[in-house]
Design a protein around this motif. Structure first.
Motif, mmCIF file in Angstrom:
data_model
loop_
_atom_site.group_PDB
_atom_site.id
_atom_site.type_symbol
_atom_site.label_atom_id
_atom_site.label_comp_id
_atom_site.label_asym_id
_atom_site.label_seq_id
_atom_site.Cartn_x
_atom_site.Cartn_y
_atom_site.Cartn_z
ATOM 1 N N LYS A 177 51.973 41.330 10.252
ATOM 2 C CA LYS A 177 50.548 42.185 10.188
ATOM 3 C C LYS A 177 50.991 42.849 10.974
ATOM 4 N N SER A 178 50.360 44.058 10.913
ATOM 5 C CA SER A 178 50.455 45.724 11.143
ATOM 6 C C SER A 178 49.575 46.430 10.839
ATOM 7 N N ALA A 179 49.177 47.364 11.783
ATOM 8 C CA ALA A 179 48.218 47.471 11.352
ATOM 9 C C ALA A 179 48.805 49.609 13.041
ATOM 10 N N SER A 180 47.611 50.837 12.342
ATOM 11 C CA SER A 180 48.466 51.567 13.754
ATOM 12 C C SER A 180 47.265 52.344 13.309
ATOM 13 N N TYR A 181 46.636 53.390 14.406
ATOM 14 C CA TYR A 181 45.629 54.190 14.729
ATOM 15 C C TYR A 181 45.982 55.426 15.401
ATOM 16 N N LYS A 182 45.203 56.150 15.082
ATOM 17 C CA LYS A 182 45.486 57.156 15.710
ATOM 18 C C LYS A 182 43.609 57.721 16.549
ATOM 19 N N ASN A 183 43.813 58.233 17.946
ATOM 20 C CA ASN A 183 42.923 58.997 18.210
ATOM 21 C C ASN A 183 43.308 59.851 19.501
ATOM 22 N N GLY A 184 42.612 61.876 19.198
ATOM 23 C CA GLY A 184 43.558 61.960 19.821
ATOM 24 C C GLY A 184 44.672 62.739 20.120
ATOM 25 N N THR B 290 48.207 50.383 18.300
ATOM 26 C CA THR B 290 49.642 49.758 17.161
ATOM 27 C C THR B 290 48.870 48.405 17.624
ATOM 28 N N LEU B 291 48.769 47.708 16.524
ATOM 29 C CA LEU B 291 48.756 46.576 16.569
ATOM 30 C C LEU B 291 49.419 45.648 15.690
ATOM 31 N N ASP B 292 50.470 44.337 16.822
ATOM 32 C CA ASP B 292 51.308 44.216 15.731
ATOM 33 C C ASP B 292 51.849 42.290 15.738
ATOM 34 N N ALA B 293 51.883 41.749 14.894
ATOM 35 C CA ALA B 293 51.270 40.596 14.449
ATOM 36 C C ALA B 293 52.421 39.695 14.009
ATOM 37 N N PRO B 294 53.423 39.864 14.744
ATOM 38 C CA PRO B 294 54.481 38.771 14.452
ATOM 39 C C PRO B 294 54.567 37.213 13.038
ATOM 40 N N HIS B 295 55.129 37.587 12.248
ATOM 41 C CA HIS B 295 54.562 35.975 11.261
ATOM 42 C C HIS B 295 54.407 34.585 12.371
ATOM 43 N N MET B 296 56.149 34.310 12.624
ATOM 44 C CA MET B 296 56.384 32.730 13.292
ATOM 45 C C MET B 296 56.301 33.357 14.886
ATOM 46 N N SER B 297 55.093 33.949 15.702
ATOM 47 C CA SER B 297 54.789 34.045 16.389
ATOM 48 C C SER B 297 52.903 33.553 17.336
ATOM 49 N N PHE B 298 53.042 33.291 17.650
ATOM 50 C CA PHE B 298 50.640 33.004 18.511
ATOM 51 C C PHE B 298 51.132 33.301 19.073
ATOM 52 N N GLU B 299 51.584 34.908 19.384
ATOM 53 C CA GLU B 299 50.811 36.182 20.344
ATOM 54 C C GLU B 299 51.266 38.042 19.259
#
Length: 170
Positions: free
Chosen positions: A116-123, A128-137
């Motif tokens: 899962k991932s998402a990215s945003y912009k401000n100024g 960025t958010l990155d959540a690898p499938h096979m990870s707890f982090e």
């Protein structure tokens, strides 16, 4: 009437170009000295891309559930360029919803199963958010555009050098 329009535009433009604040630190504005008064952080070295100092922030000094690691990166001018964090992956949906309300969504990839991932912009900052499938982090990173550009340039140069070295061995 013209003065009112100019004033409104100037206020809007300063809001549009303002950078985000994370854990009390405003990207592009917070100085190392201000940072040191906020947190008793540990100097971890010089960042390869910004040539500025890096610090590890004790997560116990930040009241945010699931936070596991925080790194602050400064430029040579002593201004904050990035805040890199590691969190529990269970925070992804909450953070995605919260950041989506505050910042402009650039893209997202949220499959039922998988990374899962998402990215945003401000100024001048990308979040960025990155959540690898096979990870707890997962990671949540706030990075100023100038640092990201330098990182991309250096990475491309390193990849070219690696490919050139490999090609010369054939």
């Amino acid at each position: 009437m013209k003065k009112g329009i100019v004033l409104t535009l100037s206020l809007l433009s300063s809001t549009v170009f303002a950078d985000p604040t994370v854990f009390g630190m405003e990207l592009g504005k917070t100085t190392e000295e201000q940072f040191k008064t906020m947190y008793s952080a540990t100097h971890t070295g010089t960042n390869k891309y910004s040539s500025g100092n890096m610090y590890s922030v004790p997560v116990g000094s930040i009241n945010f559930e699931g936070l596991q690691d925080v790194t602050a990166i400064f430029g040579t001018d002593g201004k904050l360029l990035a805040v890199l964090t590691t969190l529990s992956k269970s925070k992804f949906e909450y953070l995605h919803g919260t950041l989506g309300k505050k910042y402009t969504l650039l893209n997202q990839k949220i499959p039922f199963v998988g990374d899962k991932s998402a990215s945003y912009k401000n100024g001048l900052t990308k979040i960025t958010l990155d959540a690898p499938h096979m990870s707890f982090e997962m990671s949540m990173n706030y990075i100023r555009d100038d640092l990201m550009k330098k990182f991309d340039q250096e990475s491309q140069a390193e990849n070219q050098k690696k490919k050139s070295n490999e090609a010369s061995q054939l």
